[in-house]
Design a protein around this motif. Sequence first.
Motif, PDB file in Angstrom:
ATOM      1  N   GLU A   1       1.454  -9.462 -10.712  1.00 27.86           N
ATOM      2  CA  GLU A   1       1.228  -8.834  -9.403  1.00 27.86           C
ATOM      3  C   GLU A   1       1.582  -7.356  -9.455  1.00 27.86           C
ATOM      4  N   PHE A   2       2.707  -7.053 -10.121  1.00 27.45           N
ATOM      5  CA  PHE A   2       3.112  -5.648 -10.150  1.00 27.45           C
ATOM      6  C   PHE A   2       2.185  -4.823 -11.038  1.00 27.45           C
ATOM      7  N   ALA A   3       1.668  -5.433 -12.100  1.00 22.95           N
ATOM      8  CA  ALA A   3       0.697  -4.726 -12.956  1.00 22.95           C
ATOM      9  C   ALA A   3      -0.533  -4.323 -12.142  1.00 22.95           C
ATOM     10  N   ALA A   4      -0.984  -5.232 -11.272  1.00 25.05           N
ATOM     11  CA  ALA A   4      -2.163  -4.942 -10.454  1.00 25.05           C
ATOM     12  C   ALA A   4      -1.876  -3.814  -9.467  1.00 25.05           C
ATOM     13  N   LEU A   5      -0.682  -3.847  -8.902  1.00 25.07           N
ATOM     14  CA  LEU A   5      -0.278  -2.804  -7.950  1.00 25.07           C
ATOM     15  C   LEU A   5      -0.231  -1.439  -8.637  1.00 25.07           C
ATOM     16  N   ALA A   6       0.432  -1.412  -9.804  1.00 27.71           N
ATOM     17  CA  ALA A   6       0.581  -0.158 -10.556  1.00 27.71           C
ATOM     18  C   ALA A   6      -0.781   0.386 -10.969  1.00 27.71           C
ATOM     19  N   ALA A   7      -1.705  -0.526 -11.325  1.00 28.14           N
ATOM     20  CA  ALA A   7      -3.041  -0.111 -11.753  1.00 28.14           C
ATOM     21  C   ALA A   7      -3.767   0.627 -10.625  1.00 28.14           C
ATOM     22  N   HIS A   8      -3.522   0.201  -9.378  1.00 21.75           N
ATOM     23  CA  HIS A   8      -4.134   0.886  -8.231  1.00 21.75           C
ATOM     24  C   HIS A   8      -3.686   2.336  -8.127  1.00 21.75           C
ATOM     25  N   ALA A   9      -2.500   2.625  -8.680  1.00 18.79           N
ATOM     26  CA  ALA A   9      -1.988   4.001  -8.634  1.00 18.79           C
ATOM     27  C   ALA A   9      -2.265   4.743  -9.941  1.00 18.79           C
ATOM     28  N   GLY A  10      -3.000   4.111 -10.862  1.00 16.51           N
ATOM     29  CA  GLY A  10      -3.335   4.786 -12.124  1.00 16.51           C
ATOM     30  C   GLY A  10      -2.340   4.564 -13.243  1.00 16.51           C
ATOM     31  N   PHE A  11      -1.421   3.608 -13.061  1.00 13.65           N
ATOM     32  CA  PHE A  11      -0.415   3.339 -14.100  1.00 13.65           C
ATOM     33  C   PHE A  11      -0.759   2.063 -14.870  1.00 13.65           C
ATOM     34  N   ARG A  12      -0.454   2.062 -16.165  1.00  9.57           N
ATOM     35  CA  ARG A  12      -0.592   0.854 -16.988  1.00  9.57           C
ATOM     36  C   ARG A  12       0.759   0.407 -17.512  1.00  9.57           C
ATOM     37  N   GLN A  13       1.000  -0.899 -17.466  1.00 11.78           N
ATOM     38  CA  GLN A  13       2.232  -1.446 -18.037  1.00 11.78           C
ATOM     39  C   GLN A  13       2.205  -1.247 -19.547  1.00 11.78           C
ATOM     40  N   GLN A  14       3.206  -0.528 -20.047  1.00  8.02           N
ATOM     41  CA  GLN A  14       3.281  -0.296 -21.489  1.00  8.02           C
ATOM     42  C   GLN A  14       4.281  -1.247 -22.133  1.00  8.02           C
TER      43      GLN A  14
ATOM     44  N   ASP B   1       0.825  -1.224   0.000  1.00  7.37           N
ATOM     45  CA  ASP B   1       0.000   0.000   0.000  1.00  7.37           C
ATOM     46  C   ASP B   1       0.852   1.265   0.000  1.00  7.37           C
ATOM     47  N   GLU B   2       2.033   1.212   0.620  1.00  6.88           N
ATOM     48  CA  GLU B   2       2.954   2.355   0.528  1.00  6.88           C
ATOM     49  C   GLU B   2       3.484   2.515  -0.899  1.00  6.88           C
ATOM     50  N   ALA B   3       3.719   1.389  -1.565  1.00  4.46           N
ATOM     51  CA  ALA B   3       4.204   1.435  -2.947  1.00  4.46           C
ATOM     52  C   ALA B   3       3.158   2.087  -3.850  1.00  4.46           C
ATOM     53  N   VAL B   4       1.891   1.751  -3.630  1.00  2.00           N
ATOM     54  CA  VAL B   4       0.809   2.376  -4.397  1.00  2.00           C
ATOM     55  C   VAL B   4       0.779   3.882  -4.123  1.00  2.00           C
ATOM     56  N   HIS B   5       0.948   4.229  -2.873  1.00  2.00           N
ATOM     57  CA  HIS B   5       0.961   5.641  -2.475  1.00  2.00           C
ATOM     58  C   HIS B   5       2.097   6.404  -3.179  1.00  2.00           C
ATOM     59  N   LEU B   6       3.297   5.807  -3.146  1.00  2.00           N
ATOM     60  CA  LEU B   6       4.447   6.451  -3.798  1.00  2.00           C
ATOM     61  C   LEU B   6       4.217   6.578  -5.304  1.00  2.00           C
ATOM     62  N   MET B   7       3.688   5.511  -5.917  1.00  2.00           N
ATOM     63  CA  MET B   7       3.436   5.582  -7.362  1.00  2.00           C
ATOM     64  C   MET B   7       2.349   6.611  -7.671  1.00  2.00           C
ATOM     65  N   GLY B   8       1.393   6.772  -6.760  1.00  5.54           N
ATOM     66  CA  GLY B   8       0.384   7.822  -6.917  1.00  5.54           C
ATOM     67  C   GLY B   8       1.037   9.204  -6.923  1.00  5.54           C
ATOM     68  N   ASP B   9       1.998   9.422  -6.006  1.00  5.41           N
ATOM     69  CA  ASP B   9       2.752  10.685  -5.985  1.00  5.41           C
ATOM     70  C   ASP B   9       3.506  10.878  -7.304  1.00  5.41           C
ATOM     71  N   VAL B  10       4.097   9.780  -7.787  1.00  2.00           N
ATOM     72  CA  VAL B  10       4.824   9.847  -9.059  1.00  2.00           C
ATOM     73  C   VAL B  10       3.863  10.224 -10.188  1.00  2.00           C
ATOM     74  N   GLY B  11       2.668   9.614 -10.180  1.00  2.00           N
ATOM     75  CA  GLY B  11       1.670   9.905 -11.207  1.00  2.00           C
ATOM     76  C   GLY B  11       1.300  11.378 -11.230  1.00  2.00           C
ATOM     77  N   ARG B  12       1.053  11.948 -10.044  1.00  2.00           N
ATOM     78  CA  ARG B  12       0.701  13.366  -9.986  1.00  2.00           C
ATOM     79  C   ARG B  12       1.860  14.236 -10.449  1.00  2.00           C
ATOM     80  N   LEU B  13       3.097  13.776 -10.210  1.00  2.00           N
ATOM     81  CA  LEU B  13       4.272  14.533 -10.656  1.00  2.00           C
ATOM     82  C   LEU B  13       4.411  14.507 -12.178  1.00  2.00           C
TER      83      LEU B  13
END
Length: 320
Positions: A288-301, A169-181
């Motif tokens: 697993e990582f794709a699912a995690l990234a998706a929670h933060a709004g990221f898609r594996q390209q 959940d912290e990883a999702v949070h950090l990736m969310g911050d990255v997304g907003r950046l």
Amino acid sequence: MPKKRVALYDAHPGSTDLRREVLAGLAASPRVIAPKFFYDEPGSALFNRICELPEYYQTRTEMDILQRALPELAGLVGAESLLIELGSGASRKVRLLLERLRPGGYVGVDISKEFLLASTAELARDYPWLEVHAACVDFSAGLDIPHCDLSMHKMVFYPGSSIGNFCPDEAVHLMGDVGRLVGAGGHLLIGVDLKKPVGILHAAYNDAQGVTADFNLNLLHRIRRELDTDLDPETFEHYAFYNPTAGRIEMHLLSRIAQVIWVEGEAFRFGAGDGIHTENSYKYSVDEFAALAAHAGFRQQAVWQDADALFSVQLLQYRP
Ligand code: AVJ
């Protein structure tokens, strides 16, 4: 005359954090000290030695993967973007990207000011065409980087599978911050260590030369150097194992004896074998990582791996 080219933004993440977090962590149950405190100067030097160990497959594997991914990556990301590297340390990896992607600017972000200034100064010297910024920030506490609100396309580079230090959940949070950046359409290029046979993992965190043990124990030496304490690092030992339920390597420092340790005027009692939890290093499958990234709004390209599927480098796009 060489012009002064590295602009520094300093949020002063400092040793007040160490004092506060060590006292809170030793009072907690279970006891815990965050892995970001490993990376003082001796600790960073020990980590660089870990990266060269025969058992530590991660660094060289990620370099190889990156090298081979470059042509495709360049096609997907394009030139003239702003490249923001998290935990920029003494990284050689970003040089591959700079040379091939030719970004319009580079921002190194690191909690350790000495290493950050040294590495960004070297990049500025070696790539005169590149605009170089340094941000001394504890990015686990947020990603406010002032010189990033430019309208350029942005890509955050987070190599080394350091994302594994954060629980999911912290990883999702950090990736969310990255997304907003990076904003919609922006990219995250991230190194992710993969699930694998436990023997390989065990060897990587229990190397024959004991460098990983010294790296773990350096945390206690650092506490001795920077805080008021009678702590004797020799009374502790390195302990690392794979926890299959949580899907992570755990590192601990275990007291060899029953003892009372004083830190900044507070007493902490340890029984023989009692520990301090110093690091988690999560391992993921690609899905697993794709699912995690998706929670933060990221898609594996794109996902690149080595032939033995030890490690992956993933290009994620922010599409909230
Ligand atoms: C820098 C967090 C990726 O988890 O493998 C190396 C740190 N700890 N050996 C990792 C580490 C013990 C490393 N990361």
